[in-house]
Each structure stands twice: as C-alpha cells, then as structure tokens.
Design a protein around this motif. Structure first.
Motif, PDB file in Angstrom:
ATOM      1  N   ARG A  16       0.834  -1.187   0.000  1.00 42.16           N
ATOM      2  CA  ARG A  16       0.000   0.000   0.000  1.00 42.16           C
ATOM      3  C   ARG A  16       0.876   1.246   0.000  1.00 42.16           C
ATOM      4  O   ARG A  16       1.649   1.471   0.918  1.00 42.16           O
ATOM      5  CB  ARG A  16      -0.854  -0.019   1.254  1.00 42.16           C
ATOM      6  CG  ARG A  16      -2.067   0.832   1.135  1.00 42.16           C
ATOM      7  CD  ARG A  16      -2.873   0.724   2.406  1.00 42.16           C
ATOM      8  NE  ARG A  16      -3.613   1.947   2.588  1.00 42.16           N
ATOM      9  CZ  ARG A  16      -4.653   2.261   1.850  1.00 42.16           C
ATOM     10  NH1 ARG A  16      -5.092   1.470   0.935  1.00 42.16           N
ATOM     11  NH2 ARG A  16      -5.278   3.419   2.063  1.00 42.16           N
ATOM     12  N   LEU A  37      -1.808  21.005   8.874  1.00 41.21           N
ATOM     13  CA  LEU A  37      -2.535  19.841   8.351  1.00 41.21           C
ATOM     14  C   LEU A  37      -2.190  19.691   6.876  1.00 41.21           C
ATOM     15  O   LEU A  37      -2.410  20.619   6.094  1.00 41.21           O
ATOM     16  CB  LEU A  37      -4.038  20.070   8.538  1.00 41.21           C
ATOM     17  CG  LEU A  37      -4.944  18.864   8.281  1.00 41.21           C
ATOM     18  CD1 LEU A  37      -4.835  17.861   9.427  1.00 41.21           C
ATOM     19  CD2 LEU A  37      -6.398  19.320   8.139  1.00 41.21           C
ATOM     20  N   ARG A  39      -2.543  17.619   3.321  1.00 40.01           N
ATOM     21  CA  ARG A  39      -3.345  16.695   2.515  1.00 40.01           C
ATOM     22  C   ARG A  39      -2.766  16.580   1.119  1.00 40.01           C
ATOM     23  O   ARG A  39      -2.152  17.514   0.623  1.00 40.01           O
ATOM     24  CB  ARG A  39      -4.757  17.243   2.323  1.00 40.01           C
ATOM     25  CG  ARG A  39      -5.716  16.998   3.436  1.00 40.01           C
ATOM     26  CD  ARG A  39      -7.142  17.153   2.877  1.00 40.01           C
ATOM     27  NE  ARG A  39      -8.124  17.110   3.938  1.00 40.01           N
ATOM     28  CZ  ARG A  39      -8.544  18.173   4.599  1.00 40.01           C
ATOM     29  NH1 ARG A  39      -8.059  19.358   4.335  1.00 40.01           N
ATOM     30  NH2 ARG A  39      -9.456  18.036   5.544  1.00 40.01           N
ATOM     31  N   ARG A  56      -1.280   7.260   7.729  1.00 39.36           N
ATOM     32  CA  ARG A  56      -2.484   7.890   7.168  1.00 39.36           C
ATOM     33  C   ARG A  56      -2.106   8.889   6.083  1.00 39.36           C
ATOM     34  O   ARG A  56      -0.999   9.406   6.072  1.00 39.36           O
ATOM     35  CB  ARG A  56      -3.323   8.560   8.254  1.00 39.36           C
ATOM     36  CG  ARG A  56      -2.552   9.519   9.163  1.00 39.36           C
ATOM     37  CD  ARG A  56      -3.444  10.093  10.247  1.00 39.36           C
ATOM     38  NE  ARG A  56      -4.297   9.069  10.820  1.00 39.36           N
ATOM     39  CZ  ARG A  56      -3.882   8.177  11.716  1.00 39.36           C
ATOM     40  NH1 ARG A  56      -2.653   8.201  12.160  1.00 39.36           N
ATOM     41  NH2 ARG A  56      -4.685   7.259  12.178  1.00 39.36           N
ATOM     42  N   THR A  58      -3.589  11.894   5.349  1.00 36.76           N
ATOM     43  CA  THR A  58      -3.573  13.275   5.835  1.00 36.76           C
ATOM     44  C   THR A  58      -2.916  13.287   7.212  1.00 36.76           C
ATOM     45  O   THR A  58      -3.288  12.499   8.075  1.00 36.76           O
ATOM     46  CB  THR A  58      -5.010  13.808   5.930  1.00 36.76           C
ATOM     47  OG1 THR A  58      -5.581  13.784   4.611  1.00 36.76           O
ATOM     48  CG2 THR A  58      -5.050  15.235   6.455  1.00 36.76           C
ATOM     49  N   VAL A  59      -1.935  14.140   7.376  1.00 35.38           N
ATOM     50  CA  VAL A  59      -1.243  14.179   8.669  1.00 35.38           C
ATOM     51  C   VAL A  59      -1.286  15.585   9.263  1.00 35.38           C
ATOM     52  O   VAL A  59      -1.503  16.574   8.548  1.00 35.38           O
ATOM     53  CB  VAL A  59       0.245  13.741   8.541  1.00 35.38           C
ATOM     54  CG1 VAL A  59       0.352  12.321   7.991  1.00 35.38           C
ATOM     55  CG2 VAL A  59       1.045  14.720   7.693  1.00 35.38           C
ATOM     56  N   ALA A  60      -1.114  15.644  10.576  1.00 37.51           N
ATOM     57  CA  ALA A  60      -0.998  16.924  11.264  1.00 37.51           C
ATOM     58  C   ALA A  60       0.411  16.989  11.837  1.00 37.51           C
ATOM     59  O   ALA A  60       0.815  16.105  12.586  1.00 37.51           O
ATOM     60  CB  ALA A  60      -2.041  17.024  12.381  1.00 37.51           C
TER      61      ALA A  60
ATOM     62  N   GLU B 176     -13.434  11.487   5.053  1.00 35.24           N
ATOM     63  CA  GLU B 176     -12.001  11.386   5.322  1.00 35.24           C
ATOM     64  C   GLU B 176     -11.754  10.851   6.736  1.00 35.24           C
ATOM     65  O   GLU B 176     -10.896   9.988   6.949  1.00 35.24           O
ATOM     66  CB  GLU B 176     -11.345  12.772   5.147  1.00 35.24           C
ATOM     67  CG  GLU B 176      -9.828  12.730   5.235  1.00 35.24           C
ATOM     68  CD  GLU B 176      -9.182  14.093   4.984  1.00 35.24           C
ATOM     69  OE1 GLU B 176      -9.830  15.135   5.225  1.00 35.24           O
ATOM     70  OE2 GLU B 176      -8.008  14.105   4.567  1.00 35.24           O
ATOM     71  N   ASP B 180     -10.451   6.714   7.907  1.00 38.09           N
ATOM     72  CA  ASP B 180      -9.384   6.439   8.866  1.00 38.09           C
ATOM     73  C   ASP B 180      -9.914   5.549  10.006  1.00 38.09           C
ATOM     74  O   ASP B 180      -9.248   4.605  10.433  1.00 38.09           O
ATOM     75  CB  ASP B 180      -8.895   7.783   9.432  1.00 38.09           C
ATOM     76  CG  ASP B 180      -7.400   7.777   9.714  1.00 38.09           C
ATOM     77  OD1 ASP B 180      -6.683   6.940   9.133  1.00 38.09           O
ATOM     78  OD2 ASP B 180      -6.958   8.621  10.508  1.00 38.09           O
ATOM     79  N   ASN B 184      -8.702   2.587   6.619  1.00 37.09           N
ATOM     80  CA  ASN B 184      -8.208   2.887   5.268  1.00 37.09           C
ATOM     81  C   ASN B 184      -8.084   1.636   4.404  1.00 37.09           C
ATOM     82  O   ASN B 184      -7.095   1.447   3.692  1.00 37.09           O
ATOM     83  CB  ASN B 184      -6.852   3.613   5.346  1.00 37.09           C
ATOM     84  CG  ASN B 184      -6.996   5.014   5.908  1.00 37.09           C
ATOM     85  OD1 ASN B 184      -7.801   5.803   5.417  1.00 37.09           O
ATOM     86  ND2 ASN B 184      -6.262   5.319   6.965  1.00 37.09           N
ATOM     87  N   VAL B 283      -5.349  14.657  14.147  1.00 39.32           N
ATOM     88  CA  VAL B 283      -5.677  15.002  12.750  1.00 39.32           C
ATOM     89  C   VAL B 283      -7.183  15.220  12.618  1.00 39.32           C
ATOM     90  O   VAL B 283      -7.643  16.238  12.087  1.00 39.32           O
ATOM     91  CB  VAL B 283      -5.228  13.869  11.788  1.00 39.32           C
ATOM     92  CG1 VAL B 283      -5.645  14.188  10.353  1.00 39.32           C
ATOM     93  CG2 VAL B 283      -3.724  13.634  11.877  1.00 39.32           C
ATOM     94  N   ILE B 287      -9.856  18.364  11.104  1.00 36.91           N
ATOM     95  CA  ILE B 287     -10.763  18.167   9.956  1.00 36.91           C
ATOM     96  C   ILE B 287     -12.217  18.313  10.418  1.00 36.91           C
ATOM     97  O   ILE B 287     -13.043  18.931   9.744  1.00 36.91           O
ATOM     98  CB  ILE B 287     -10.555  16.757   9.354  1.00 36.91           C
ATOM     99  CG1 ILE B 287      -9.105  16.577   8.894  1.00 36.91           C
ATOM    100  CG2 ILE B 287     -11.511  16.514   8.202  1.00 36.91           C
ATOM    101  CD1 ILE B 287      -8.745  15.142   8.513  1.00 36.91           C
ATOM    102  N   ASP B 291     -13.479  21.640   8.637  1.00 41.82           N
ATOM    103  CA  ASP B 291     -14.058  21.261   7.339  1.00 41.82           C
ATOM    104  C   ASP B 291     -15.441  20.628   7.491  1.00 41.82           C
ATOM    105  O   ASP B 291     -16.338  20.912   6.715  1.00 41.82           O
ATOM    106  CB  ASP B 291     -13.120  20.289   6.622  1.00 41.82           C
ATOM    107  CG  ASP B 291     -11.764  20.918   6.358  1.00 41.82           C
ATOM    108  OD1 ASP B 291     -11.749  22.033   5.803  1.00 41.82           O
ATOM    109  OD2 ASP B 291     -10.738  20.324   6.726  1.00 41.82           O
TER     110      ASP B 291
END
Lengths: 86, 344
Positions: A16, A37, A39, A56, A58-60, B176, B180, B184, B283, B287, B291
């Motif tokens: 993956r 953040l 993306r 993942r 999307t990360v922070a 999104e 998670d 995923n 995270v 979001i 969002d």
C-alpha cells in the motif's frame, strides 16, 4: 465457454503506497493555534531522506514543539496554550 | 448481537416482540405503546432508567448488527418505530434539558471551529483519564473496557449514517475521518478491530455486545444519543457536532489511558488502540472542527445551533457517565451492573 478457466495465480497484493502515481495537489492548512494539516500526495522524509513511518494520508505536523509524537501532532498545543498569532 | 437480559417490563416486551413474527406481535405492540407512554411520563430521569435505555438501545440495534433471533423485517415496522419514537422523544427532550448554549459564534468555518475547541477545552468535571493513568486497579481497567466496548466495538458507525445527508466540503471531511476510523481499507486497522484486540489482551470476550448486560443505563445513554443523532436526518447538524466534540476530546485522554494499561504491564497489543487515537484524533479534530462542522455551517448557516447542541449534548452525557464511574470507584464500588458476563 469463453472465460479462461485456468486457475489463476494469487494476485499479488501491492504494497500500500500512500503516494499514488497520480499526484493530488498538496494543501497545507496552518490551523490557528494548532498544527499544520497536510493533505494530498506528498512524501514525508527524515533528515536522511528516508521516508518517515506514516499510517495515514492526511497528517498533522506539530508546530508548538510540545508533541511527544513529533513530527506529528498529539494535541499538546491545547494544553500549553500555544498561540499561532502574536 | 446476542440478546441482552431485559431490565424491566418494557425491555422484556420489546425483546419478546422482536423475537417473534410481525403478525404475532400486534397485541404486544399495542401493550408496549401504552406501557411506554406511562413510563416516559413517570420516569424520574430517563438518562438513568435501565429499562427505557435498554429498550431504546435494542430498537436502535435493529439498524446496526441486528439482534439474534429478531427478524430483519422489524427494522422498518411502523408500529415498532412508533414505540421507538415515543421513547426517543422523551430522551431527546431530556438531552435538550442538559444543554444551555451561550452566545452563538459567527457562521464562518473558523468561528465554528474555534467555538467547538472552546467548548471542548472547558473543564467539565472529573477526569477519568488521569485516574486511569495513575491509580486505576486492574479490575477497574476491565470495567473501563466494558463501558467503552459498547461503542468502541462498532466505533464510527452511528456517525456514518450522516454521510449521505451532507454534501461538498462537510461530506468529504466526514468521509475522510471515517475512512481512517475504518482502517483505510485494512480490516485489522479498523478502530473497532484495534479495540477488540485490547479486549483480548485483557482476557475479555471481544464479541460485540458481550458485556451489554453489565453496562449501566448512563453508558447506554451515551450510545443512544449517537444513534438518535445518526438515525434522524433532521439532527444531522447534531451528529456532526457530536463527532467533532468526540474527536476534540480524544487525543490527550487516550495518551493517559495508554499509560494506565502500560502501568499494569499490558503490552502494545492492548495499548495500540489508545496510541493510535492520540495521533489519529489530533488530525481528525482539525478536519472535524474546520471542514466538517465549519463546512456544514458555512453551507447551511441554519444548522449552527444544531451543531453546537450536538457537541454540547455529547459532552454533557459523557460527563455524566464519567461521574457515575468515578463516584463508584471513589467509594470502592463497581461501576457496572451485576452480570453473568463479568462473573465469569
């Protein structure tokens, strides 16, 4: 019969990849009083150029300096009262 | 889900009815409607009423995994739905009594996000996470897992019902987050699967609902409020607000929960669930606030109050559950109902 009935070799499961070939534009949100953040399709690498462990898309990323999971955010900015604006 | 043990006249009749045929159930449905009408009028506090909370939990469960021996055709049976709505109406009224919203913020995404962070940052009673980190006994860790298991073994499911009710930025954000939550694409990374692993490491049964009999009414109420929001389109704003508040109050507590399990010598198999949530929810909260919740209000400003109500309601009911657990533990009692599942 038109279908090929010969047994198929198991389909290899591709490793993956979080970086797909079709690059999605990268966006970085500077969250007020919080992390960055990120993306999209990007690589996150260490100083040695090796990709950092990442689970993942999307990360922070920490920008308060207090996370114990650096470079990732762990929500510590809320405890330290980090302010991104002067 | 395995059939739970009934806790009174109403949950007995609900379980008896749904484990029979729809044709045979007509008389019980009429009787059920009368019983519920009397009960919701007389109950001192529906949040703590075992019989009504379990009945509502079972009626909602028909929309999730179902209940063993209950026919699938009960899910949309109008007479049974009417009974559910009787309980739901009283429950919603009570939940609304819990919440007082102050001055409303603006309807920009950033204003909504900031307000949600303010609400979730305010101190709201005792801290179960600090207690678990420092002082909880091994038995108390097992009790903690029982309370959590009612939701965590189907983690994310109630809020998923909101997906088709949103659009644009809010929908993309919810998906999104949920992607998670659901690993995923990797079943072993699903948060519900990680929690099941924690339970196995504790020597517990990881079957969904295995400890339902041990969960007190207030623990069921924290779950029922999510189903109330998730299953009613008119409450989609509340579902979104609830999820945002949930994500915003997760990272740091999970770090402390992990510490509590490590303190008792449990390894990575037990703590991975909590460790994963520290990073994931740092995270998700961004979001969710900006969002999802902010995006929803920007596109539909009329939902601002609902979003804040959902957030405040989730926080208030969860605080009540924490108070219930901490009061029991501080006085040396179990926070659970006596049940065969915990006796084994």
């Amino acid at each position: 019969m038109t279908a090929d009935m010969t047994p198929k070799a198991p389909v290899p499961v591709p490793e993956r990849s979080l970086n797909s070939g079709n690059a999605a534009p990268v966006s970085i949100v500077a969250c007020p009083n919080g992390p960055l953040l990120i993306r999209g399709d990007f690589e996150l690498v260490g100083a040695d150029g090796e990709e950092l462990p990442r689970t993942r898309r999307t990360v922070a990323l920490c920008r308060c300096g207090a996370s114990v999971l650096k470079p990732y955010c762990d929500g510590s900015h809320k405890l330290t009262g980090f302010r991104s604006e002067p | 889900m395995k059939q739970p043990s009934p806790r009174g006249e109403i949950s007995t009749l609900v379980l008896n009815t749904i484990t029979g045929t729809v044709d045979a159930g007509q008389d019980s449905l009429a009787r059920l409607a009368t019983l519920v009408e009397e009960a919701v009028a007389a109950v001192p506090d529906i949040l703590y009423d075992d019989d009504l909370q379990l009945a509502l939990f079972c009626l909602y469960e028909l929309h999730y995994s179902g209940i063993d021996e209950a026919g699938d055709d009960w899910e949309w049976n109008p007479d049974l739905l009417r009974v559910r709505q009787q309980i739901e109406k009283a429950f919603e009224r009570r939940v609304r009594d819990e919440v007082i919203l102050g001055d409303l913020p603006g309807t920009t995404s950033e204003a909504v996000c900031a307000e949600l962070f303010r609400m979730t940052g305010a101190d709201s009673g005792p801290s179960m996470s600090r207690f678990v980190a420092k002082s909880a006994t091994d038995d108390q860790l097992h009790e903690f897992a029982v309370h959590k298991s009612i939701f965590q073994l189907k983690e994310a499911d109630p809020h998923t019902f909101a997906i088709p009710r949103l659009s644009g930025r809010a929908k993309a954000a919810l998906v999104e987050i949920q992607a998670d939550e659901y690993g995923n694409g990797l079943p072993a990374r699903m948060h519900s699967a990680l929690f099941a692993r924690t339970m196995r490491e504790l020597g517990m049964d990881d079957t969904y609902g295995a400890y339902l009999d041990a969960a007190p009414a207030i623990t069921l109420a924290t779950n029922n409020v999510m189903s109330l929001f998730g299953l009613n389109r008119r409450l989609r704003g509340a579902a979104v607000g609830h999820l945002a508040a949930y994500e915003m109050t997760s990272s740091q507590p999970n770090r402390l929960y992990s510490r509590g399990f490590k303190r008792h010598g449990y390894g990575e198999g037990a703590t991975e669930y909590f460790d994963e949530h520290v990073e994931a929810d740092a995270v998700h909260e961004q979001i969710a606030g900006r969002d999802m919740a902010g995006g929803l209000v920007e596109s539909d400003p009329g939902l601002l109050q609902d979003v804040l109500f959902g957030a405040a309601a989730g926080l208030a009911i969860d605080t009540r559950m924490t108070i219930h657990i901490m009061e029991a533990w501080e006085s040396g009692r179990s926070s659970l109902r006596p049940s065969a599942a915990m006796a084994s």
